[in-house]
Design a protein around this motif. Structure first.
Motif, mmCIF file in Angstrom:
data_model
loop_
_atom_site.group_PDB
_atom_site.id
_atom_site.type_symbol
_atom_site.label_atom_id
_atom_site.label_comp_id
_atom_site.label_asym_id
_atom_site.label_seq_id
_atom_site.Cartn_x
_atom_site.Cartn_y
_atom_site.Cartn_z
ATOM 1 N N VAL A 154 0.846 -1.204 0.000
ATOM 2 C CA VAL A 154 0.000 0.000 0.000
ATOM 3 C C VAL A 154 0.880 1.252 0.000
ATOM 4 O O VAL A 154 0.575 2.247 -0.662
ATOM 5 N N LEU A 155 1.992 1.174 0.753
ATOM 6 C CA LEU A 155 2.884 2.341 0.874
ATOM 7 C C LEU A 155 3.925 2.419 -0.249
ATOM 8 O O LEU A 155 4.831 3.253 -0.181
ATOM 9 N N SER A 156 3.779 1.591 -1.278
ATOM 10 C CA SER A 156 4.818 1.569 -2.321
ATOM 11 C C SER A 156 5.017 2.932 -2.998
ATOM 12 O O SER A 156 6.151 3.275 -3.340
ATOM 13 N N PRO A 157 3.951 3.786 -3.187
ATOM 14 C CA PRO A 157 4.234 5.122 -3.768
ATOM 15 C C PRO A 157 5.171 5.935 -2.879
ATOM 16 O O PRO A 157 6.016 6.675 -3.374
ATOM 17 N N VAL A 158 5.016 5.777 -1.552
ATOM 18 C CA VAL A 158 5.897 6.508 -0.625
ATOM 19 C C VAL A 158 7.321 5.985 -0.771
ATOM 20 O O VAL A 158 8.282 6.766 -0.874
ATOM 21 N N HIS A 159 7.480 4.653 -0.792
ATOM 22 C CA HIS A 159 8.822 4.067 -0.964
ATOM 23 C C HIS A 159 9.436 4.500 -2.303
ATOM 24 O O HIS A 159 10.625 4.795 -2.386
ATOM 25 N N ASP A 200 14.682 8.055 6.900
ATOM 26 C CA ASP A 200 15.052 6.737 7.418
ATOM 27 C C ASP A 200 13.878 6.013 8.052
ATOM 28 O O ASP A 200 13.787 4.800 7.994
ATOM 29 N N TRP A 201 12.985 6.793 8.684
ATOM 30 C CA TRP A 201 11.863 6.121 9.351
ATOM 31 C C TRP A 201 10.844 5.593 8.348
ATOM 32 O O TRP A 201 10.079 4.695 8.641
ATOM 33 N N LEU A 202 10.868 6.170 7.097
ATOM 34 C CA LEU A 202 9.963 5.661 6.064
ATOM 35 C C LEU A 202 10.532 4.414 5.397
ATOM 36 O O LEU A 202 9.803 3.489 5.063
ATOM 37 N N SER A 203 11.843 4.404 5.201
ATOM 38 C CA SER A 203 12.494 3.258 4.552
ATOM 39 C C SER A 203 13.707 2.841 5.370
ATOM 40 O O SER A 203 14.837 3.109 4.996
ATOM 41 N N PRO A 204 13.461 2.185 6.499
ATOM 42 C CA PRO A 204 14.595 1.817 7.342
ATOM 43 C C PRO A 204 15.396 0.679 6.740
ATOM 44 O O PRO A 204 14.916 -0.038 5.858
ATOM 45 N N ALA A 205 16.640 0.527 7.250
ATOM 46 C CA ALA A 205 17.432 -0.640 6.864
ATOM 47 C C ALA A 205 16.699 -1.878 7.374
ATOM 48 O O ALA A 205 15.952 -1.806 8.341
ATOM 49 N N GLY A 206 16.914 -3.005 6.731
ATOM 50 C CA GLY A 206 16.078 -4.167 7.005
ATOM 51 C C GLY A 206 16.232 -4.828 8.348
ATOM 52 O O GLY A 206 15.262 -5.126 9.031
ATOM 53 N N HIS A 207 17.491 -5.064 8.791
ATOM 54 C CA HIS A 207 17.693 -6.005 9.874
ATOM 55 C C HIS A 207 17.360 -5.512 11.269
ATOM 56 O O HIS A 207 16.680 -6.177 12.021
ATOM 57 N N GLY A 208 17.932 -4.374 11.622
ATOM 58 C CA GLY A 208 17.868 -3.970 13.021
ATOM 59 C C GLY A 208 18.775 -4.859 13.856
ATOM 60 O O GLY A 208 18.567 -5.053 15.047
ATOM 61 N N ILE A 252 10.199 -4.874 -1.063
ATOM 62 C CA ILE A 252 9.509 -3.657 -1.532
ATOM 63 C C ILE A 252 10.503 -2.701 -2.188
ATOM 64 O O ILE A 252 10.198 -2.071 -3.195
ATOM 65 N N TYR A 253 11.737 -2.627 -1.669
ATOM 66 C CA TYR A 253 12.730 -1.739 -2.286
ATOM 67 C C TYR A 253 13.066 -2.235 -3.706
ATOM 68 O O TYR A 253 13.193 -1.437 -4.625
ATOM 69 N N ARG A 254 13.215 -3.558 -3.834
ATOM 70 C CA ARG A 254 13.482 -4.105 -5.173
ATOM 71 C C ARG A 254 12.329 -3.760 -6.115
ATOM 72 O O ARG A 254 12.537 -3.346 -7.251
ATOM 73 N N ASP A 255 11.101 -3.894 -5.615
ATOM 74 C CA ASP A 255 9.933 -3.692 -6.474
ATOM 75 C C ASP A 255 9.772 -2.240 -6.939
ATOM 76 O O ASP A 255 9.198 -1.997 -7.991
ATOM 77 N N VAL A 256 10.225 -1.276 -6.115
ATOM 78 C CA VAL A 256 10.002 0.135 -6.495
ATOM 79 C C VAL A 256 11.194 0.741 -7.250
ATOM 80 O O VAL A 256 11.125 1.896 -7.653
ATOM 81 N N LEU A 257 12.270 -0.040 -7.416
ATOM 82 C CA LEU A 257 13.484 0.533 -8.013
ATOM 83 C C LEU A 257 13.611 0.262 -9.515
ATOM 84 O O LEU A 257 14.718 0.045 -10.013
ATOM 85 N N HIS A 258 12.483 0.305 -10.231
ATOM 86 C CA HIS A 258 12.547 0.043 -11.679
ATOM 87 C C HIS A 258 13.391 1.087 -12.404
ATOM 88 O O HIS A 258 13.996 0.801 -13.435
ATOM 89 N N SER A 259 13.435 2.300 -11.857
ATOM 90 C CA SER A 259 14.177 3.372 -12.535
ATOM 91 C C SER A 259 15.694 3.213 -12.385
ATOM 92 O O SER A 259 16.452 3.922 -13.032
#
Ligand SMILES: [Fe+2]
Ligand SMILES: [Fe+2]
Length: 261
Positions: A26-31, A111-119, A150-157
């Protein structure tokens, strides 16, 4: 037979089939917006690189302290993977930096919208047993797999960065799967409880981070209001009191400050 191919829960390792969680979809436009800006992408990749390399170091430490030979080998493999991910992210960030002319520009990192994965930076290896460590790692790796999907999916550009996420995602899914299968092996009766405990701990730490950030925002707002609203009011009252004061020397009332002499 290598550890990766010895049937350690690799059955779900096809990254193409892996879908991001519903909320992230749902948040993919934001990502997409977060990743579109090149400077921000560079900063995020550098941040991810630090997280992956730091996580690799922690897992290497876990390999040193565990007494389980199979876990030690898997942790070693895992640590090498995380270090390689960090290097891939850093190389890609360097390539993007070379390609862009505005290196060093300050950009909102979100960063809070697209944090690193692991923590994995929240990990305290010395306090963990094999089962709590595996539960923590599984939850962290699952989160990483969801984020990187999700990062892979939104990085078509940016196909080059997208390819790196695709490659890393494959490893993260292996990490996610082996940690679960090993948790079931070392703690067959309590693995579900350990997973819930790890999830709740992660949720609690996320809440603490959010509360700290919120406290910072509220503190800034209160100080700003004090500066622009309360302080001018005091300044006005002080100036009004000053205007009412007689200038120069003037006699003091007889009853005030009586002198003994
Ligand atoms: Fe990783
Ligand atoms: Fe990982």
């Amino acid at each position: 037979m290598s550890l990766r191919n010895m049937g350690i829960a690799m059955e779900n390792s096809s990254t193409a089939r892996h879908r991001a969680p519903a909320l992230d979809r749902v948040l993919s436009p934001v990502h997409r917006w977060v990743w579109r800006n090149t400077e921000r992408r560079v900063q995020k990749l550098l941040r991810f690189s630090e997280t992956e390399i730091g996580g690799g170091r922690d897992i290497l430490r876990a390999a040193e302290v565990t007494s389980d030979p199979l876990l030690r080998r898997l942790y070693m493999l895992h640590a090498v993977d995380e270090h390689r991910h960090g290097t891939l992210f850093r190389r890609r960030a360097s390539a993007l930096l070379r390609a862009t002319s505005s290196a060093g520009a300050r950009t909102f990192r979100a960063d809070w919208l697209s944090p690193a994965g692991h923590g994995l930076d929240e990990l305290n290896v010395a306090n963990e047993s094999d089962d709590t460590m595996l539960a923590f790692l599984h939850v962290a790796e699952k989160s990483a797999a969801a984020r990187f999907t999700i990062y892979r999916d939104v990085l078509h550009s940016d196909p080059a960065t997208q390819a790196i996420f695709e490659e890393i995602l494959h490893d993260e899914m292996f990490h996610m799967n082996y940690t679960l299968s090993q948790l079931v092996r070392v703690s067959p009766d309590r693995h579900r409880w350990q997973l819930w405990r790890a999830r709740l701990t992660r949720l609690w730490k996320a809440y603490l981070r959010l509360a700290t950030a919120l406290a910072g925002v509220i503190g800034t707002m209160i100080l700003t209001i004090q500066y622009f609203v309360v302080l001018p009011l005091f300044a006005f009252l002080a100036k009004r009191a000053e205007r009412r004061e007689k200038t120069g020397w003037h006699p003091v009332a007889a009853g005030r400050n009586p002198s003994e002499y």
